[in-house]
Design an enzyme around this catalytic site. Sequence first.
Site, short mmCIF file in Angstrom:
data_model
loop_
_atom_site.label_atom_id
_atom_site.label_comp_id
_atom_site.label_asym_id
_atom_site.label_seq_id
_atom_site.Cartn_x
_atom_site.Cartn_y
_atom_site.Cartn_z
N CYS A 135 0.87 -1.18 0.00
CA CYS A 135 0.00 0.00 0.00
C CYS A 135 0.91 1.23 0.00
O CYS A 135 2.12 1.10 -0.18
CB CYS A 135 -0.98 -0.02 1.17
SG CYS A 135 -0.27 0.12 2.81
N HIS B 161 15.04 -13.21 12.62
CA HIS B 161 14.61 -13.08 14.01
C HIS B 161 13.11 -13.30 14.22
O HIS B 161 12.71 -13.73 15.30
CB HIS B 161 14.97 -11.70 14.57
CG HIS B 161 16.44 -11.47 14.67
ND1 HIS B 161 16.97 -10.39 15.33
CD2 HIS B 161 17.51 -12.17 14.20
CE1 HIS B 161 18.29 -10.43 15.27
NE2 HIS B 161 18.64 -11.51 14.58
#
Length: 150
Positions: free
Chosen positions: A66, A99
């Site tokens: 977006c 992570h």
Amino acid sequence: MKTMLIASDHAGFALKEKLKLCLEKKGFQIKDMGTYSQESCDYPLFAGKLAKCVSEGKHQRGIMICKSGIGSSIVVNRFPEVRGALCYNVKAAKLSRQHNDSNVLVLGSAFVNVQIVKRILNVWLNTEFQGGRHKRRLNKIKKIETELGG
């Protein structure tokens, strides 16, 4: 053949169309979840549709685009098992995989260009989750989701 979900609102449409070509060259089959033009529309509809497919395990990963990426990040992260990462650079994309085991890449078309997005995408697609202490942290996120009824 691997499948990649991809969706955008009107502000991300042009970038989405370019990324589809890039993904096809990498051997992906594309599942385009909209929008299909630059006509004004509301990003939550498309972000929600994409995130629902990932949340339900129908697809492993997706890409949502977006204008800023912020609204779409908010939407996709409301779904259980979805770990959407808004990435404006390669380092963020790498860390989001290492992570956080991100499974939805969120891009803000107002802040990136095609060249950097290709690099972000390549790193995001090819970086493995490190596990270890990061797995422990993801388990804590999963516990929070469960407690909230997700």
